[in-house]
Design an enzyme around this catalytic site. Structure first.
Site, PDB file in Angstrom:
ATOM      1  N   ASP A  83       0.830  -0.984  -0.060  1.00 25.18           N
ATOM      2  CA  ASP A  83       0.010  -0.019   0.094  1.00 25.18           C
ATOM      3  C   ASP A  83       1.021   1.158  -0.053  1.00 25.18           C
ATOM      4  OD1 ASP A  83      -1.840   2.142   0.445  1.00 25.18           O
ATOM      5  OD2 ASP A  83      -3.177   0.742   1.778  1.00 25.18           O
ATOM      6  N   ASP A  94      -3.122   7.475  -3.305  1.00 20.84           N
ATOM      7  CA  ASP A  94      -3.176   6.295  -2.479  1.00 20.84           C
ATOM      8  C   ASP A  94      -3.667   5.089  -3.058  1.00 20.84           C
ATOM      9  OD1 ASP A  94      -3.631   4.532  -0.370  1.00 20.84           O
ATOM     10  OD2 ASP A  94      -5.207   5.704   0.575  1.00 20.84           O
ATOM     11  N   HIS A 156     -12.091   6.097   1.987  1.00 23.06           N
ATOM     12  CA  HIS A 156     -12.003   7.441   2.631  1.00 23.06           C
ATOM     13  C   HIS A 156     -11.799   8.484   1.563  1.00 23.06           C
ATOM     14  CE1 HIS A 156      -7.572   7.242   2.115  1.00 23.06           C
ATOM     15  NE2 HIS A 156      -7.546   6.088   2.221  1.00 23.06           N
ATOM     16  N   HIS A 164      -7.242  10.950   5.648  1.00 22.73           N
ATOM     17  CA  HIS A 164      -8.665  10.447   5.849  1.00 22.73           C
ATOM     18  C   HIS A 164      -9.409  11.627   6.132  1.00 22.73           C
ATOM     19  CE1 HIS A 164      -5.936   6.873   6.252  1.00 22.73           C
ATOM     20  NE2 HIS A 164      -7.218   6.143   5.717  1.00 22.73           N
ATOM     21  N   GLU A 188     -10.934   1.037  -1.196  1.00 25.78           N
ATOM     22  CA  GLU A 188     -10.063  -0.121  -0.838  1.00 25.78           C
ATOM     23  C   GLU A 188     -10.691  -1.354  -0.091  1.00 25.78           C
ATOM     24  OE1 GLU A 188      -7.266   1.217   2.392  1.00 25.78           O
ATOM     25  OE2 GLU A 188      -8.195   2.884   2.319  1.00 25.78           O
ATOM     26  N   GLU A 280      -6.745  -1.339  -4.011  1.00 23.70           N
ATOM     27  CA  GLU A 280      -6.891   0.206  -3.700  1.00 23.70           C
ATOM     28  C   GLU A 280      -6.553   0.970  -4.860  1.00 23.70           C
ATOM     29  OE1 GLU A 280      -4.904   2.257  -0.544  1.00 23.70           O
ATOM     30  OE2 GLU A 280      -6.705   3.715  -0.216  1.00 23.70           O
TER      31      GLU A 280
HETATM   32 MN    MN Z   1      -3.696   3.143   0.974  1.00 24.25          MN
HETATM   33 MN    MN Z   2      -6.498   4.536   1.634  1.00 18.70          MN
END
Ligand code: MN
Ligand code: MN
Length: 295
Positions: A83, A94, A156, A164, A188, A280
């Site tokens: 990630d 992200d 998010h 977030h 995600e 994600e």
């Molecule tokens: Mn992530």
């Molecule tokens: Mn994330």
């Protein structure tokens, strides 16, 4: 978001995609996680971005929030979730993918379930759509493949220097009335054959700034000033600060956590200790367009 900001969001997404493709090629079983994290973070910088958070390299039943410490000796194995985040001036991309380093059918199926859920979710995102509807699509996709989504982890909303930023995108059907607006969202899904929940495990060494209040100790002060300047409210890790200040940074971090300046994330572990896969993407909703920035 104005034109310049939108360009940064798109550019951060491109950096993330290129870094992800690079990582897919070099990650092999038995490679130190420390080496993987550093190669990924170096690549992000080479491409003109900054890491938006420490690279998470979570193995098997750890669903998220494992990043190597400065002296970590863990080697890549099992079902590995990568990630990663890239940002330009606080505009974050992200993204995550999972790889099976064991050639196990069960791992491959979980990875496919999370990838299919992400694909189905992303095409259903649009302005004014209920977030719970996207959650329902994630849940149904994963359950149709005989696995379970992790229901206490979610996607998010993202704002500048805020990973977030308040809106959660559930990984399950939900009756809440929140809808997607213009802005940035990370979607995600996590898939597992376990119970579908995570608990807070060991401290992760990943921190976030929560309070600017004064602190007396000189090393803590030095670390705090650096964190404010370098990371703002984006997550960072002890490994990065040891690189900058040596191991005395660890004392500073401990003092800042005790003083309430920093919060430390916990590793997130699947309750029944079953493997977890994650996929994600980041999407940008701009006008009536939906752009997957990390595709
Ligand atoms: Mn992530
Ligand atoms: Mn994330």
């Amino acid at each position: 978001m104005n034109k310049q900001e939108t360009e940064k969001i798109i550019a951060a997404g491109k950096i993330l995609s290129q870094t992800r493709e690079y990582a897919k090629k070099f990650i092999k079983k038995g490679m130190p996680l420390l080496e993987i994290a550093e190669k990924i973070e170096t690549k992000i910088v080479e491409l003109g971005g900054k890491p938006a958070f420490p690279t998470n390299l979570s193995i098997n039943d750890i669903a998220a929030h494992y990043t190597p410490s400065y002296n970590d000796e863990t080697l890549a194995e099992g079902l590995l979730k990568i990630d990663l985040g890239a940002h330009i001036d606080g505009w974050v991309a992200d993204g995550a993918f999972s790889i099976d380093l064991e050639n196990k059918e069960e791992n491959k199926k979980l990875i496919k379930a999370s990838e299919d859920a992400l694909k189905n979710a992303v095409v259903s995102v649009k302005k004014q759509e209920l977030v719970g509807k996207v959650g329902k699509i994630i849940q149904e996709t994963i359950e149709s493949q005989k696995a379970s989504p992790i229901i206490n982890l979610s996607g998010h909303s993202i704002e500048q220097y805020d990973l977030h930023s308040g809106v959660n995108i559930p990984n399950h059907a939900s009756s809440e009335k929140t809808v997607f607006e213009e802005g940035i969202y990370a979607i995600e899904p996590f898939a597992t054959y376990g119970s579908g929940r995570v608990y807070d495990g060991k401290p992760s060494g990943i921190y976030e700034l929560i309070d600017l209040k004064n602190v007396r100790s000189p090393i803590a002060r030095k670390v705090l000033d650096y964190v404010i300047e370098e990371y703002d409210h984006l997550p960072f890790c002890s490994r990065w600060l040891v690189k900058k200040f040596g191991t005395s940074a660890l004392i500073g971090l401990k003092q800042l956590e005790e003083n309430g300046n920093l919060m430390q994330f916990a590793q997130l572990v699947e309750t029944t200790h079953k493997n977890v896969a994650q996929s994600e993407h980041t999407v940008l909703i701009s006008g009536n367009k939906v752009i997957v920035t990390t595709e």
